[in-house]
Write an enzyme that holds these catalytic residues in place. Structure first.
Site, PDB file in Angstrom:
ATOM      1  N   HIS A  22      42.612  39.130  23.580  1.00 21.18           N
ATOM      2  CA  HIS A  22      41.598  40.137  23.870  1.00 21.18           C
ATOM      3  C   HIS A  22      40.503  39.544  24.755  1.00 21.18           C
ATOM      4  O   HIS A  22      39.953  38.501  24.448  1.00 21.18           O
ATOM      5  CB  HIS A  22      40.998  40.655  22.554  1.00 21.18           C
ATOM      6  N   ASP A  30      46.985  40.912  46.230  1.00 21.14           N
ATOM      7  CA  ASP A  30      47.728  41.309  47.419  1.00 21.14           C
ATOM      8  C   ASP A  30      48.186  40.065  48.179  1.00 21.14           C
ATOM      9  O   ASP A  30      47.851  38.936  47.818  1.00 21.14           O
ATOM     10  CB  ASP A  30      46.913  42.274  48.298  1.00 21.14           C
ATOM     11  N   ASP A  66      41.098  46.759  27.836  1.00 30.79           N
ATOM     12  CA  ASP A  66      39.979  46.542  26.910  1.00 30.79           C
ATOM     13  C   ASP A  66      39.165  47.817  26.713  1.00 30.79           C
ATOM     14  O   ASP A  66      38.860  48.526  27.681  1.00 30.79           O
ATOM     15  CB  ASP A  66      39.083  45.431  27.457  1.00 30.79           C
ATOM     16  N   MET A  76      38.581  44.745  44.138  1.00 34.15           N
ATOM     17  CA  MET A  76      37.726  43.962  45.019  1.00 34.15           C
ATOM     18  C   MET A  76      37.025  44.944  45.970  1.00 34.15           C
ATOM     19  O   MET A  76      37.676  45.654  46.731  1.00 34.15           O
ATOM     20  CB  MET A  76      38.528  42.943  45.829  1.00 34.15           C
ATOM     21  N   TYR A 116      36.277  36.712  43.715  1.00 30.09           N
ATOM     22  CA  TYR A 116      36.911  35.391  43.841  1.00 30.09           C
ATOM     23  C   TYR A 116      36.455  34.463  42.715  1.00 30.09           C
ATOM     24  O   TYR A 116      37.266  33.751  42.117  1.00 30.09           O
ATOM     25  CB  TYR A 116      36.569  34.749  45.187  1.00 30.09           C
ATOM     26  N   TYR A 134      42.496  44.870  50.615  1.00 26.81           N
ATOM     27  CA  TYR A 134      41.658  45.142  49.445  1.00 26.81           C
ATOM     28  C   TYR A 134      42.476  45.773  48.324  1.00 26.81           C
ATOM     29  O   TYR A 134      42.044  46.700  47.647  1.00 26.81           O
ATOM     30  CB  TYR A 134      40.467  46.035  49.800  1.00 26.81           C
ATOM     31  N   ASN A 136      43.563  44.067  45.693  1.00 28.53           N
ATOM     32  CA  ASN A 136      43.471  43.171  44.537  1.00 28.53           C
ATOM     33  C   ASN A 136      42.915  43.898  43.319  1.00 28.53           C
ATOM     34  O   ASN A 136      41.983  44.692  43.426  1.00 28.53           O
ATOM     35  CB  ASN A 136      42.572  41.978  44.880  1.00 28.53           C
TER      36      ASN A 136
END
Length: 145
Positions: A22, A30, A66, A76, A116, A134, A136
């Site tokens: 958890h 990507d 979660d 991102m 990052y 973009y 990710n």
């Protein structure tokens, strides 16, 4: 082979998803994401022949998001002034709506360099061959009830 498990989920990836606890995070990256350098302290799983959508769809079938954070699914953020379009995000929203009753409200955005930094402490990074920019995603694991 197992019944009910999407075939794209390799034994290595299933093991990693199962090991995660958890609050642990995983990145679906990507093809341009520096997965190996970001993942020096993580587990990097290569899935170069696959796109982020097909991997995300399979992961969401077995991975609880979660419920104790506002955004357990983060993208991102596009750098201000970058003329890039992100149509793949619409596909992500659709996949999330199918997988979680909270729908796209659980999707947040993290500034590129902060993304990052957070990726450096992710439990694992899945390196894909996704060509969209973009594309990710960072997912935070919830509890199985």
């Amino acid at each position: 082979m197992l019944k009910g498990i999407p075939k794209i989920l390799s034994p290595e990836l299933l093991k990693v998803l199962c090991e995660m606890g958890h609050g642990d995070r995983i990145v679906i990256a990507d093809g341009n994401f520096p997965a190996e350098s970001m993942g020096k302290d993580s587990i990097v799983i290569r899935m170069d022949g696959h796109g982020t959508c097909e991997i995300l769809e399979a992961v969401l079938k077995v991975f609880p998001l979660d419920t104790y954070v506002e955004h357990p699914f983060n993208l991102m953020q596009v750098v201000k002034g970058d003329p890039v379009e992100t149509p793949i995000w619409e596909s992500y929203k659709e996949l999330v709506r199918e997988a979680d009753d909270r729908g796209e409200a659980l999707i947040g955005e993290i500034e590129r360099f902060a993304f990052y930094e957070e990726a450096r402490s992710a439990y694992a990074i899945i390196a894909t061959g996704e060509g969209a920019l973009y594309a990710n995603i960072m997912l935070q694991k919830g509890v199985v009830v």
